[in-house]
Design an enzyme around this catalytic site. Structure first.
Site, short mmCIF file in Angstrom:
data_model
loop_
_atom_site.label_atom_id
_atom_site.label_comp_id
_atom_site.label_asym_id
_atom_site.label_seq_id
_atom_site.Cartn_x
_atom_site.Cartn_y
_atom_site.Cartn_z
N SER A 64 0.83 -1.21 0.00
CA SER A 64 0.00 0.00 0.00
C SER A 64 0.86 1.25 0.00
O SER A 64 2.02 1.23 0.46
CB SER A 64 -0.90 0.02 1.25
OG SER A 64 -1.57 1.25 1.39
N TYR A 114 -1.89 -0.78 10.47
CA TYR A 114 -2.06 -1.23 9.09
C TYR A 114 -0.84 -0.84 8.25
O TYR A 114 -0.29 -1.67 7.51
CB TYR A 114 -3.33 -0.60 8.52
CG TYR A 114 -3.57 -0.87 7.04
CD1 TYR A 114 -4.14 -2.06 6.61
CD2 TYR A 114 -3.24 0.09 6.08
CE1 TYR A 114 -4.37 -2.29 5.27
CE2 TYR A 114 -3.47 -0.13 4.74
CZ TYR A 114 -4.03 -1.32 4.34
OH TYR A 114 -4.26 -1.54 3.00
#
Length: 299
Positions: free
Chosen positions: A191, A204
């Site tokens: 990401s 995350y």
């Protein structure tokens, strides 16, 4: 297609619509079927050219969002697919399986929670058995829950996020190596958060940075065996992850609008990156993290 239509199709600013999602929430893990507005997973927009003919792929988190778009693209390119997803996501998974089968390819449904070690290994074994082998792996399953303050981040949330996002990748990759031979590929979903972590997603983002390092290390380890490992780093992509506690509800209407393109991405816009890294066209590409983020600067 007229010249104006061709220009519109090529213009990344307007090729997909700018969205302003209303405030909404779903319980984890979220469903594409209930997302407002819906996503483009490539059902009507992705056209294959046979680049993955005969491949046998296991894709985790394949029921919705990015994983669903990748599964549809792989099928349109000629691959048979084993789809892993949480049992609660069966409605979305059955829809994607139908799209795969309509492309003339095989879809194997493998519901399982990858936070469980035995489930990771069972999914790999069943995928290889049902498909008659395995030569492509996409580690895409992920957990994202917004927590604004570290003091409010529970030990359980931290641990489960790591279990799903990075430990499962280790376990599944380890189990898959029994089946992956020369010419096989592994693509992991990381990401933009690995480079630009949001304050409310530190747990995350930490897992996504770990995926980058794991991918680069495994690429070097497996290169002599003819197995290529790469990663794709999405930016703000509109998926059920965002409305199932992945973003603060108040932030949803502006989701993705801070990118240089001025809009959030659609899952189908990620699919070509995964296809490229899985196809022989990328035979000299190893340890790469391909950023698909609407123009957000990354290292």
């Amino acid at each position: 297609m007229t010249e104006h239509d061709q220009l519109t199709f090529c213009n990344p600013v307007i090729r997909f619509p700018e969205i302003t999602p209303p405030r909404q929430s779903q319980p984890e893990p979220g469903l594409d079927a209930e997302l407002i507005p819906g996503t483009d997973r490539g059902e009507h927009s992705y056209r294959g050219t046979g680049r993955l003919e005969g491949r046998r792929a296991l894709i985790t988190g394949a029921d919705s969002g990015i994983g669903a778009a990748v599964a549809i693209a792989f099928a349109r390119e000629g691959a048979d697919i084993a789809l892993n997803y949480l049992p609660e996501e069966n409605e979305d998974a059955e829809h994607v399986a139908g799209v795969i089968e309509s492309a003339g390819r095989r879809a194997v449904l493998l519901p399982a929670d990858l936070a469980d070690a035995d489930a990771c290994r069972r999914v790999v074994s069943e995928a290889a058995s049902e498909l008659g082998g395995l030569d492509a792996l996409v580690n895409n399953a992920g957990k994202q829950v917004s927590v604004p303050r570290l003091e409010d981040l529970s030990d359980e949330e931290w641990t489960t996020t790591f279990d799903v996002n990075i430990t499962a990748i280790f376990r599944i990759t380890q189990a898959a190596l029994e089946h992956l031979g020369p010419g096989s590929t592994i693509v992991n979903t990381t990401s933009v958060q690995a480079y630009e972590p949001s304050p409310h997603l530190v747990h995350y983002a930490s897992t996504k940075a770990a995926i980058n390092a794991f991918s680069k290390g495994m690429a070097q380890q497996l290169a002599p065996r003819g197995i290529r490992v790469n990663a794709v780093a999405p930016g703000p992509i509109w998926t059920p992850l965002q409305v199932s506690a992945g973003q603060p509800q108040d932030a949803l209407p502006e989701f993705g609008k801070s990118t240089p393109l001025g809009r959030a991405g659609q899952p189908t816009e990620l699919a070509p990156a995964f296809v490229f890294l899985t196809s022989p066209e990328s035979s000299y590409v190893l340890g790469e993290t391909l950023n698909v983020n609407g123009g957000m600067p990354t290292p």
